[in-house]
Scaffold this active site. Structure first.
Site, PDB file in Angstrom:
ATOM      1  CG  HIS A 191      12.830  38.697  -5.269  1.00  0.00           C
ATOM      2  ND1 HIS A 191      12.287  40.336  -5.974  1.00  0.00           N
ATOM      3  CD2 HIS A 191      13.545  39.471  -4.111  1.00  0.00           C
ATOM      4  CE1 HIS A 191      11.793  40.938  -5.090  1.00  0.00           C
ATOM      5  NE2 HIS A 191      13.373  40.733  -4.037  1.00  0.00           N
ATOM      6  CG  ASP A 399       7.118  32.704 -12.025  1.00  0.00           C
ATOM      7  OD1 ASP A 399       8.267  33.571 -11.322  1.00  0.00           O
ATOM      8  OD2 ASP A 399       7.173  33.260 -13.244  1.00  0.00           O
TER       9      ASP A 399
HETATM   10  C1  GDG Z   1      11.772  37.121  -9.968  1.00  0.00           C
HETATM   11  C2  GDG Z   1      10.928  36.105  -9.731  1.00  0.00           C
HETATM   12  C3  GDG Z   1       9.208  37.274  -9.693  1.00  0.00           C
HETATM   13  C4  GDG Z   1      11.149  40.928 -19.480  1.00  0.00           C
HETATM   14  N1  GDG Z   1      11.586  41.013 -20.568  1.00  0.00           N
HETATM   15  C5  GDG Z   1      12.093  42.706 -20.622  1.00  0.00           C
HETATM   16  C6  GDG Z   1      11.940  42.820 -19.057  1.00  0.00           C
HETATM   17  N2  GDG Z   1      11.463  42.738 -18.611  1.00  0.00           N
HETATM   18  C7  GDG Z   1      10.743  42.690 -17.620  1.00  0.00           C
HETATM   19  C8  GDG Z   1       9.133  42.422 -16.752  1.00  0.00           C
HETATM   20  C9  GDG Z   1       9.189  41.781 -15.665  1.00  0.00           C
HETATM   21  C10 GDG Z   1      10.075  41.346 -15.524  1.00  0.00           C
HETATM   22  O1  GDG Z   1      11.135  41.669 -16.591  1.00  0.00           O
HETATM   23  C11 GDG Z   1      10.436  40.096 -15.229  1.00  0.00           C
HETATM   24  O2  GDG Z   1       9.652  39.188 -13.847  1.00  0.00           O
HETATM   25  P1  GDG Z   1       8.867  38.730 -13.868  1.00  0.00           P
HETATM   26  O3  GDG Z   1       7.790  38.780 -12.083  1.00  0.00           O
HETATM   27  O4  GDG Z   1       8.138  38.120 -14.441  1.00  0.00           O
HETATM   28  O5  GDG Z   1      10.105  37.313 -13.282  1.00  0.00           O
HETATM   29  P2  GDG Z   1      12.119  37.253 -12.607  1.00  0.00           P
HETATM   30  O6  GDG Z   1      12.656  38.567 -13.704  1.00  0.00           O
HETATM   31  O7  GDG Z   1      11.936  35.482 -12.888  1.00  0.00           O
HETATM   32  O8  GDG Z   1      11.553  38.255 -11.496  1.00  0.00           O
HETATM   33  C12 GDG Z   1       9.556  36.317 -10.270  1.00  0.00           C
HETATM   34  C13 GDG Z   1      10.033  38.296  -9.261  1.00  0.00           C
HETATM   35  O9  GDG Z   1      11.236  38.059  -8.703  1.00  0.00           O
HETATM   36  C14 GDG Z   1       9.290  39.769  -8.396  1.00  0.00           C
HETATM   37  O10 GDG Z   1       9.515  39.485  -6.839  1.00  0.00           O
HETATM   38  O11 GDG Z   1       7.701  38.011  -9.924  1.00  0.00           O
HETATM   39  O12 GDG Z   1       8.632  34.874  -9.370  1.00  0.00           O
HETATM   40  O13 GDG Z   1      11.390  35.255 -10.320  1.00  0.00           O
HETATM   41  O14 GDG Z   1       9.043  43.122 -15.063  1.00  0.00           O
HETATM   42  O15 GDG Z   1       8.385  43.873 -18.066  1.00  0.00           O
HETATM   43  N3  GDG Z   1      11.847  44.620 -19.678  1.00  0.00           N
HETATM   44  C15 GDG Z   1      12.914  45.222 -20.789  1.00  0.00           C
HETATM   45  N4  GDG Z   1      12.307  44.423 -21.997  1.00  0.00           N
HETATM   46  C16 GDG Z   1      12.857  43.033 -21.805  1.00  0.00           C
HETATM   47  O16 GDG Z   1      12.967  42.901 -23.161  1.00  0.00           O
HETATM   48  N5  GDG Z   1      12.464  46.809 -20.282  1.00  0.00           N
END
Ligand code: GDG
Length: 491
Positions: A191, A399
């Site tokens: 990821h 990212d």
């Molecule tokens: C890794 C990789 C890759 C965030 N705050 C809250 C919340 N979230 C959810 C968002 C989104 C997810 O968490 C974050 O996803 P990201 O993709 O931005 O980031 P990582 O956690 O670093 O994920 C990344 C991912 O894996 C998938 O392959 O895209 O590059 O680093 O869905 O909505 N959800 C809730 N409350 C929050 O306060 N419910």
């Protein structure tokens, strides 16, 4: 091989079919023989809340869970992962998924998870934004814990099942599992980014990691660049042969290529259009100041996400009078993350100092310049923020993908809103109609914010509708279909 054109045609043909229904058909649900899917990931997709008789399991937040959980609910299968504490818990069913908890002791959590995963691999794979640490004791526990996950997966999988291992915590599992169960089809998806040779070479256990991953039949990355980095390293250090997208290792063919992850577009789209969400947006806008422009950012509080650089750009925007608190507000939602790791506590202090400084200089009575929330919100609350914002800032320093950018797009059914996106997010390869920034170039960053705030409505609409078509077409079901059909060998 399915060509990009074929994929597009298929997507168009199925447009009238709701995504879960299409996915169910494609995964073979309802047919007489469906191989089960065993997902192996560091964390379970659930966490325990409440105490005593109120204790129950709830679905968790986070990139991996958000992406894979909707697909898992449609398939017969098992999710193998750590429950998040040291209690030994028996397998159970949650929301139609079989859950197989793996137990980790305190020392294992400290060395395998906080240490090797989050202080070695995480920074090393993200351009060494913070210096990675290399400790032999952490490595030993990483090997032991990976073996435990491989053992649990081997115990759960029936003959001929497919196993999908996820992420940097479990890079040794594919080879460990293959040794125990050569009958299985094994996939691995990373990821986060996969670094170039000059960084990966720092790792004292570089050969072990490459050989661990090479135990899989299909190795997926977020970007073609990551797949190429991996391929080059395998030729150099593991005596594999092949190209950027296919390798041969120990006589076996391996597919290693990009499978850019996505979101359940319809899920966000439907909720953002609902009367409840519209009411929530109206209320939020009136509380923040009906006529003010809302700049929004949502991240885990992590140094890769570029929160400090972003705040500095916002500070300059106010400093130079390009925005004023009476007509503009910046909302930063920062979800607490990895608080046991020292760098994260330091980052939090730094962020809170800058927020205080900006508010001290630029807020006015009843008009706070920066609203900062360091807490978990519900998904409904997130949708309200996505749908209410005028400008979304997704500006990580590095990212793998960044799902927040795609979620924002999915929540803009009226095609309003501007996305400012870092060129270092994997999402920038697909979301080419966003305003792209280099978050380290502050002049450029401030200029992009200014452009976003002033963008003519028609241009914003045109850009957003193109972004939406892209995310709608390449959603999480398309991602899953792509990976699983490659793994089943049906492409
Ligand atoms: C890794 C990789 C890759 C965030 N705050 C809250 C919340 N979230 C959810 C968002 C989104 C997810 O968490 C974050 O996803 P990201 O993709 O931005 O980031 P990582 O956690 O670093 O994920 C990344 C991912 O894996 C998938 O392959 O895209 O590059 O680093 O869905 O909505 N959800 C809730 N409350 C929050 O306060 N419910």
């Amino acid at each position: 091989m399915t060509t990009a054109l074929n994929r597009r045609t298929r997507a168009t043909r199925n447009r009238t079919v709701s995504r879960p229904a299409r996915s169910e058909r494609k995964q073979g649900l309802g047919s007489s023989r469906t191989a089960s899917l065993v997902v192996v990931a560091n964390r379970l997709p659930v966490h325990r809340v409440g105490v005593g008789s109120n204790a129950h399991w709830e679905s968790s937040a986070g990139g991996l869970v958000t992406a894979v959980a909707p697909v898992m609910k449609k398939l017969p299968g098992v999710w193998v992962g750590w429950s998040g504490n040291d209690a030994s818990i028996k397998p159970f069913i949650h929301d139609r998924m079989r859950i197989r908890p793996v137990t980790l002791g305190r020392e294992e959590v400290a060395k395998y998870y906080d240490g090797m995963s989050n202080r070695t691999f995480w920074p090393l794979y993200h351009d060494a934004i913070r210096p990675p640490e290399f400790q032999r004791e952490w490595w030993k526990k990483y090997v032991a814990v990976n073996a435990r996950f491989a053992q649990a997966a081997a115990a759960e999988a029936a003959r001929g099942d497919i196993v999908w291992v996820h992420d940097y915590h479990l890079q040794l599992v594919p080879a460990m599992l293959r040794e125990r169960r050569p009958d299985l089809r094994i996939g691995f998806f990373l990821h986060i980014p996969f670094p170039p040779e000059e960084l990966f070479e720092w790792l004292p256990w570089r050969e072990e990691i490459l050989k661990g991953l090479l135990g899989a039949d299909v190795i997926g990355f977020q970007s073609p660049m990551a797949a190429q980095n991996f391929s080059r390293l395998c030729r150099h250090y593991a005596e594999a042969e092949g190209t950027g997208t296919s390798l041969r290792y120990e006589g076996r063919p391996i597919v290693n290529r990009a499978f850019p992850i996505s979101i359940d577009f319809d899920w966000f789209d439907i909720r953002a259009k609902s009367p409840a969400a519209r009411e929530g947006v109206a209320e939020l806008r009136s509380r923040l100041g009906a006529k003010r422009k809302i700049l929004l950012a949502i991240d885990r509080l992590d140094y890769t996400k570029g929160v400090v650089r972003r705040l500095q750009a916002v500070e300059e925007l106010f400093e130079r009078g390009l925005a004023k608190a009476e007509d503009c507000v910046f909302v930063q939602i920062a979800t607490p993350s990895r608080e046991a790791v020292a760098e994260y506590a330091t980052l939090r202090d730094e962020v809170e100092t800058i927020v205080g400084r900006i508010n001290g200089k630029f807020s006015q009575p009843g008009r706070v310049a920066v609203h900062y929330f360091r807490r978990n919100l519900t998904r409904e609350e997130l949708i309200t923020y996505y749908a209410a914002a005028d400008v979304m800032l997704v500006t990580p320093l590095r990212d793998g993908m960044n799902l927040v950018a795609k979620e924002f797009v999915a929540c803009r059914s009226d095609s309003t809103g501007v996305l400012v996106l870092s060129q270092f997010a994997g999402a920038a390869r697909e979301l080419t109609r966003a305003l792209t920034v280099n978050p380290r170039d502050q002049d450029h960053f401030v200029e992009a914010l200014r452009t976003a705030l002033k963008m003519p409505r028609e241009e914003a609409r045109m850009r957003m509708s193109m972004l939406r078509s892209r995310v709608k077409r390449d959603d999480v079901y398309a991602w899953c279909d792509d990976f699983l059909s490659e793994l089943r060998g049906t492409k």
